[in-house]
Design a protein around this motif. Structure first.
Motif, PDB file in Angstrom:
ATOM      1  N   VAL A 285      -4.762   8.674  -7.613  1.00 51.46           N
ATOM      2  CA  VAL A 285      -4.169   9.907  -8.147  1.00 51.46           C
ATOM      3  C   VAL A 285      -4.766  11.108  -7.412  1.00 51.46           C
ATOM      4  CG1 VAL A 285      -4.025  11.414 -10.181  1.00 51.46           C
ATOM      5  CG2 VAL A 285      -3.641   8.947 -10.421  1.00 51.46           C
ATOM      6  N   ASN A 286      -6.072  11.088  -7.214  1.00 55.10           N
ATOM      7  CA  ASN A 286      -6.754  12.196  -6.549  1.00 55.10           C
ATOM      8  C   ASN A 286      -6.354  12.332  -5.087  1.00 55.10           C
ATOM      9  OD1 ASN A 286      -8.055  12.599  -8.970  1.00 55.10           O
ATOM     10  ND2 ASN A 286      -9.975  11.663  -8.310  1.00 55.10           N
TER      11      ASN A 286
ATOM     12  N   PRO B 210       0.802  -1.221   0.000  1.00 56.99           N
ATOM     13  CA  PRO B 210       0.000   0.000   0.000  1.00 56.99           C
ATOM     14  C   PRO B 210       0.842   1.281   0.000  1.00 56.99           C
ATOM     15  CG  PRO B 210       0.117  -0.794   2.229  1.00 56.99           C
ATOM     16  CD  PRO B 210       0.912  -1.769   1.361  1.00 56.99           C
ATOM     17  N   ASN B 211       2.142   1.159  -0.054  1.00 54.60           N
ATOM     18  CA  ASN B 211       3.021   2.340   0.002  1.00 54.60           C
ATOM     19  C   ASN B 211       3.219   2.940  -1.382  1.00 54.60           C
ATOM     20  OD1 ASN B 211       3.447   1.915   2.796  1.00 54.60           O
ATOM     21  ND2 ASN B 211       4.909   0.300   2.273  1.00 54.60           N
ATOM     22  N   VAL B 212       2.152   3.481  -1.950  1.00 54.65           N
ATOM     23  CA  VAL B 212       2.213   4.069  -3.279  1.00 54.65           C
ATOM     24  C   VAL B 212       1.795   5.533  -3.207  1.00 54.65           C
ATOM     25  CG1 VAL B 212       1.873   1.915  -4.519  1.00 54.65           C
ATOM     26  CG2 VAL B 212      -0.116   3.242  -3.801  1.00 54.65           C
TER      27      VAL B 212
ATOM     28  N   SER C  61      -0.496   7.815 -10.986  1.00 49.21           N
ATOM     29  CA  SER C  61      -0.666   8.530 -12.249  1.00 49.21           C
ATOM     30  C   SER C  61       0.084   7.819 -13.372  1.00 49.21           C
ATOM     31  CB  SER C  61      -0.184   9.973 -12.105  1.00 49.21           C
ATOM     32  OG  SER C  61      -0.347  10.668 -13.307  1.00 49.21           O
ATOM     33  N   GLN C  62       1.284   7.351 -13.081  1.00 50.61           N
ATOM     34  CA  GLN C  62       2.058   6.618 -14.087  1.00 50.61           C
ATOM     35  C   GLN C  62       1.369   5.302 -14.441  1.00 50.61           C
ATOM     36  OE1 GLN C  62       5.907   6.357 -12.256  1.00 50.61           O
ATOM     37  NE2 GLN C  62       6.448   8.464 -12.759  1.00 50.61           N
TER      38      GLN C  62
ATOM     39  N   ALA D  23      -8.434   1.226  -2.787  1.00 56.00           N
ATOM     40  CA  ALA D  23      -8.414   1.232  -4.250  1.00 56.00           C
ATOM     41  C   ALA D  23      -7.538   0.106  -4.797  1.00 56.00           C
ATOM     42  CB  ALA D  23      -7.946   2.589  -4.765  1.00 56.00           C
ATOM     43  N   VAL D  24      -6.383  -0.122  -4.201  1.00 57.69           N
ATOM     44  CA  VAL D  24      -5.505  -1.198  -4.675  1.00 57.69           C
ATOM     45  C   VAL D  24      -6.161  -2.557  -4.453  1.00 57.69           C
ATOM     46  CG1 VAL D  24      -3.293  -2.367  -4.288  1.00 57.69           C
ATOM     47  CG2 VAL D  24      -3.365   0.118  -4.524  1.00 57.69           C
TER      48      VAL D  24
END
Length: 169
Positions: free
Chosen positions: A112-113, A56-58, A64-65, A121-122
């Protein structure tokens, strides 16, 4: 605006599914188009796999990428959707992708938001990809490669992120 773009892409793919019954053999992709679609899609899958494997460390930037890679996938689907004479499994896989893929894009956009959305989300992305998208791609890539006699020239099994080992479908 972004959801409108995603909806438009997915709607175009849905039209292609409906058209399979009346497939225009003059509009089928070339062998190079099919090779290119599978190779491009493989790169996209690998990029999104690398992203979800960091969860979860994103960060929003990483999301975005990953989103940019994921947004290319419906274009590859449109290419593979134009192949005539496919099996019922192939057509069902295309239909399923049209149904579920927007969820991947929406969840990536959510991160992204706001990167605080990442854990939920993941998890949603992994469920959609591991249970639907990636198995559907196994069907598409394998059958497309067989129909165009390009097995051995393109990958026909779809790589899975580590998370798929623990996702219950």
């Amino acid at each position: 605006m972004k959801l409108t773009i995603f909806s438009t892409i997915l709607a175009a793919c849905s039209v292609l599914v409906a058209a399979q019954a009346n497939c225009d053999r003059r509009n089928q992709p070339s062998t190079n188009d099919v090779k290119g679609a599978i190779r491009d899609w493989l790169a996209d899958v690998n990029a999104v796999n690398a992203f979800v494997d960091k969860a979860p460390n994103v960060s929003s930037n990483q999301a975005s990428q990953a989103l940019q890679f994921a947004k290319r996938e419906p274009g590859d689907l449109m290419v593979l959707s134009r192949i005539c004479g496919v099996s019922g499994r192939y057509t069902a896989a295309v239909a399923d992708l049209n149904k579920v893929f927007g969820g991947v894009l929406t969840n990536l956009q959510s991160i992204v938001n706001n990167s605080k959305n990442a854990p939920t989300a993941v998890a949603n992305i992994n469920k959609i990809r591991c249970c639907n998208v990636l198995p559907d791609l196994d069907v598409l890539w394998r059958e497309a490669a067989q129909r165009y006699r390009i097995q051995g020239q393109v990958q026909t099994t779809v790589p899975r992120p580590r998370a798929c080992a623990s996702v219950k479908c």
